[in-house]
Design an enzyme around this catalytic site. Sequence first.
Site, PDB file in Angstrom:
ATOM      1  N   SER A 120      14.938  29.530   1.051  1.00  0.00           N
ATOM      2  CA  SER A 120      15.738  30.650   0.551  1.00  0.00           C
ATOM      3  C   SER A 120      16.829  31.180   1.476  1.00  0.00           C
ATOM      4  CB  SER A 120      14.830  31.799   0.160  1.00  0.00           C
ATOM      5  OG  SER A 120      14.281  31.520  -1.085  1.00  0.00           O
ATOM      6  N   SER A 144      16.455  32.052  -2.571  1.00  0.00           N
ATOM      7  CA  SER A 144      16.431  33.347  -3.212  1.00  0.00           C
ATOM      8  C   SER A 144      17.302  34.392  -2.501  1.00  0.00           C
ATOM      9  CB  SER A 144      14.989  33.869  -3.260  1.00  0.00           C
ATOM     10  OG  SER A 144      14.470  34.025  -1.952  1.00  0.00           O
ATOM     11  N   LYS A 171      18.239  41.563   3.019  1.00  0.00           N
ATOM     12  CA  LYS A 171      17.606  41.115   1.770  1.00  0.00           C
ATOM     13  C   LYS A 171      16.629  42.189   1.301  1.00  0.00           C
ATOM     14  CE  LYS A 171      15.237  37.063  -0.169  1.00  0.00           C
ATOM     15  NZ  LYS A 171      14.657  35.740   0.127  1.00  0.00           N
TER      16      LYS A 171
END
Length: 474
Positions: free
Chosen positions: A167, A143, A68
């Site tokens: 997330s 996310s 990420k």
Amino acid sequence: MITISQTLKAIDESSYEEVVSQCIERIKNNKLNTFITIAEESALEIAKNINSSKNHLQPLAGVPVAIKDNISTKGIQTTCASNILTGYVPPYDAHVIERLKEAGAIIVGKANMDEFAMGTSTETSHYGPALNPWNTDHVSGGSSGGSAATVAAGEVSVALGSDTGGSVRCPASFCGVVGLKPTYGIISRYGLISYANSLEQIGPIATNVKDMTLLFNVITGYDSRDSTSVQIEKDYTESLVNDVNGLIIGVPDEYFGEGTEPAVEKAVWDGVHTLEGLGASWKKVKMPHTRYALAAYYIIAMSEASSNLARFDGMRYGLRLTKDHDWHTTYSEIRAKGFGEEVKRRVLLGTYALSAGYMDKYYLKALKVRTLVKQDFDLALKDTDVLIAPTMPAPAFKLGEKISDPLTLYLADVNTVPINLAGVPSISLPCGFDNGLPIGLQIIGRHFDEETVLRVAYTFEQNTDFHTITPEVR
Ligand code: GLN
């Protein structure tokens, strides 16, 4: 989808370089917008030299992994999907990256995400949303949408995300893969760019519980550079036991609220009954403060964000404006241009909640609610081993459906944020489909009892076939 063992087999049959270059080809061809930066050159270079380093003897030797884009990677651009960090190349690795490198994994790039991890759909990314591999008209979740979508699409076998209020679990649920939000403190946050640091943990994402556990094993462990890091050394693969005999599952009604789709409710209850058929028992538990969790979460998260994001001033990292101005003008100009709408909204609301005169009313009140939410978990898990609930109230929604209405979007997090307020561990794994879109089931455990959570997840997976169904990536 591909597993770690399939990747290792492919390496045996061809070469490290071949496997990495095929992985990068897949990412480029899929057009799902799963990555912000592809680290092609460095990944191929490492693959080429891996035989001459001792890393080829390590458990993840040569396995491509997606990270990420809010986790710092030395020499690889790290943007948090924000314009304000465009061009920022960290001079150091996050703790988890050091661990992955030691284990032989190869970082193929930085996965797309909501800007500064603020969102539930990856639509707040400065680089546009990552698409859902099951249906590209739908969001991948957020996310960590890029991390889950790249795994679901079979581009890589494993990825790292971060989970502040869901997330990792939300995109895992929307993309039909497995994701873990570990107990707070188990994984070092050193090098994770903070959004709301009292809530967040880095978490592994994979196509199955075993791979996710292998990744988890590598990235856990004490780190003196994170003051909340806990000293626990365990081999979590020992928890991968196909047996739930005698375990007690708690099912909280509060997690099947108004907005829950009937298909989701059914799939999750079917999951509970599957485990019952395997020797577990279940009972209803009461978690009365769940209804206040969402409001408390957003006040705390925004307050912490307003403080954490103050450092992005255009002097130290990323985007720079060339004009010569006084400090105030420069600071506001850079933040006006560098931050997206959602980030600005949260910085403003968080600053408001922390300001003199309002702090007692909002921030301190939210902290009290947080304590009550945590007590709900302590009580519910006193005479149960795990709790089971839907991860998300509905399957992945359509792109554009909720993004213009922030409150509706926040509501989607109703079942994930209480877990972060309490700091307990939770896994999301696939338990069904609705109109071709995956449904996720959440298994929640006691603090530092990842073992039981993993055991229940593994048993569920071994006795169902949802994880074997793969999207046809267009
Ligand atoms: N959707 C939640 C938020 O926007 C959770 C995000 C996260 O876990 N990073 O705050």
